[in-house]
Design a protein around this motif. Sequence first.
Motif, PDB file in Angstrom:
ATOM      1  N   VAL A 219       0.855  -1.191   0.000  1.00 23.85           N
ATOM      2  CA  VAL A 219       0.000   0.000   0.000  1.00 23.85           C
ATOM      3  C   VAL A 219       0.893   1.243   0.000  1.00 23.85           C
ATOM      4  O   VAL A 219       1.757   1.383   0.868  1.00 23.85           O
ATOM      5  N   PHE A 220       0.681   2.112  -0.952  1.00 28.88           N
ATOM      6  CA  PHE A 220       1.358   3.403  -0.974  1.00 28.88           C
ATOM      7  C   PHE A 220       0.329   4.458  -0.566  1.00 28.88           C
ATOM      8  O   PHE A 220      -0.745   4.547  -1.172  1.00 28.88           O
ATOM      9  N   THR A 221       0.637   5.229   0.470  1.00 27.58           N
ATOM     10  CA  THR A 221      -0.287   6.262   0.943  1.00 27.58           C
ATOM     11  C   THR A 221       0.341   7.629   0.685  1.00 27.58           C
ATOM     12  O   THR A 221       1.441   7.922   1.172  1.00 27.58           O
ATOM     13  N   GLU A 245       2.094   4.918 -13.074  1.00 27.26           N
ATOM     14  CA  GLU A 245       0.792   5.202 -13.696  1.00 27.26           C
ATOM     15  C   GLU A 245      -0.265   5.512 -12.631  1.00 27.26           C
ATOM     16  O   GLU A 245      -1.052   6.445 -12.768  1.00 27.26           O
ATOM     17  N   ARG A 246      -0.252   4.733 -11.535  1.00 32.25           N
ATOM     18  CA  ARG A 246      -1.257   4.943 -10.485  1.00 32.25           C
ATOM     19  C   ARG A 246      -1.030   6.280  -9.761  1.00 32.25           C
ATOM     20  O   ARG A 246      -1.980   6.975  -9.425  1.00 32.25           O
ATOM     21  N   VAL A 247       0.233   6.628  -9.529  1.00 33.36           N
ATOM     22  CA  VAL A 247       0.484   7.911  -8.846  1.00 33.36           C
ATOM     23  C   VAL A 247       0.063   9.071  -9.759  1.00 33.36           C
ATOM     24  O   VAL A 247      -0.584  10.028  -9.321  1.00 33.36           O
ATOM     25  N   LEU A 248       0.412   8.957 -11.037  1.00 31.57           N
ATOM     26  CA  LEU A 248       0.066  10.043 -11.961  1.00 31.57           C
ATOM     27  C   LEU A 248      -1.447  10.168 -12.157  1.00 31.57           C
ATOM     28  O   LEU A 248      -1.939  11.222 -12.548  1.00 31.57           O
ATOM     29  N   ALA A 249      -2.167   9.106 -11.865  1.00 33.24           N
ATOM     30  CA  ALA A 249      -3.632   9.145 -12.030  1.00 33.24           C
ATOM     31  C   ALA A 249      -4.327   9.847 -10.866  1.00 33.24           C
ATOM     32  O   ALA A 249      -5.525  10.127 -10.940  1.00 33.24           O
ATOM     33  N   ILE A 250      -3.579  10.151  -9.799  1.00 28.62           N
ATOM     34  CA  ILE A 250      -4.183  10.871  -8.660  1.00 28.62           C
ATOM     35  C   ILE A 250      -4.679  12.238  -9.164  1.00 28.62           C
ATOM     36  O   ILE A 250      -3.960  12.942  -9.880  1.00 28.62           O
ATOM     37  N   VAL A 269       5.823  10.895  -7.305  1.00 29.10           N
ATOM     38  CA  VAL A 269       6.219   9.825  -8.241  1.00 29.10           C
ATOM     39  C   VAL A 269       7.618   9.334  -7.875  1.00 29.10           C
ATOM     40  O   VAL A 269       7.884   8.134  -7.776  1.00 29.10           O
ATOM     41  N   ARG A 270       8.496  10.284  -7.640  1.00 29.16           N
ATOM     42  CA  ARG A 270       9.887   9.937  -7.321  1.00 29.16           C
ATOM     43  C   ARG A 270       9.984   9.154  -6.011  1.00 29.16           C
ATOM     44  O   ARG A 270      10.667   8.133  -5.919  1.00 29.16           O
TER      45      ARG A 270
END
Length: 280
Positions: A219-221, A245-250, A269-270
């Motif tokens: 899980v990334f929060t 892709e998931r982080v950029l979709a925030i 992202v980094r």
Amino acid sequence: MDLIDVQEIRVPSARSEIVIGSSEKILAGGTWLFSVPETGLTGLVDITRLGWAPVTRTASALVIAATCTVAELSRLTPPALRTDPVRAGSGYESHTDPYALFWHCANSFLASYKIWNIATVGGNIALALPAGPMISLAASLDAEAVIWMPSGGERRMPVADLVTGVMRTALEPREVLREIVIPFASLDSRTGFRRIALNDLGRTGTLVIARVAPTGETVFTVTGGTSHPVQLRFDGMPSAPELQERVLAIDCWYDDAHGSSDWRRAMSVRFAEQLRLELA
Ligand SMILES: Cc1cc2nc3c(=O)[nH]c(=O)nc-3n(C[C@H](O)[C@H](O)[C@H](O)COP(=O)(O)OP(=O)(O)OC[C@H]3O[C@@H](n4cnc5c(N)ncnc54)[C@H](O)[C@@H]3O)c2cc1C
């Protein structure tokens, strides 16, 4: 203190005495309440004398009272894990023991001595600023909020869902956040932490915590950079492109004097990728 309409401060010593009028507010540490003017606020109900033990344990969870101070919370981290506070822009490898998170998050305030010793965990969550590090901590560990309802009952919901926006929560008027419940299962995970601010003592620009459960669930929060907590869940460790892709979709990046939304997104992202490599 610019609360010029306040007529009364009540200090209940039992739940039955907690009565909050329509133009009154709960007072916890007061580090926010006493820092901003507010007209029309006629009373405060101080919940810090209810005698709630700051930290207790059940068979399955660590329970943090809403009135637990940041300083008390920080002591949950064993001294050996209390590394230097994370400074803006510095290279940093976090400790994978989840108990290190209490220290890291306590050190993620734009804090003074006063904030550290008086601000409460519940006050930070209920205030719901994007840079609320107690929100980051609780959400990343899948903590549940226990909420006392004015009718006398209680309800529960994940802290990650309780905070819905900038200074917005799912708390109804006159509800009291009583405690947060952190499942021991979350504390069996391996974790990683990254935070950045525009300057050394600055307010959080973004804060990313990764957690790998013994089951492999990852899980990334993301908090701080977003207007409310965002959790990205994977059955196992994602690939780099999948995670990016998931982080950029925030879609709720925050933008204010403490950081532009594109910088917060880029740093998130980094950090997510750094944590992916660290915990893989
Ligand atoms: C110099 C300075 C630096 C700060 N830095 C940060 C920072 O980096 N990040 C950040 O998030 N904040 C920051 N703050 C704001 C604030 O101090 C913190 O958010 C703090 O954690 C608030 O906790 P408190 O116990 O003092 O809350 P209070 O000021 O007592 O209350 C805050 C709000 O929450 C409500 N509330 C409190 N407890 C409960 C409860 N149990 N149930 C329901 N509602 C409740 C109150 O009615 C009020 O609306 C800063 C403030 C100052 C003055």
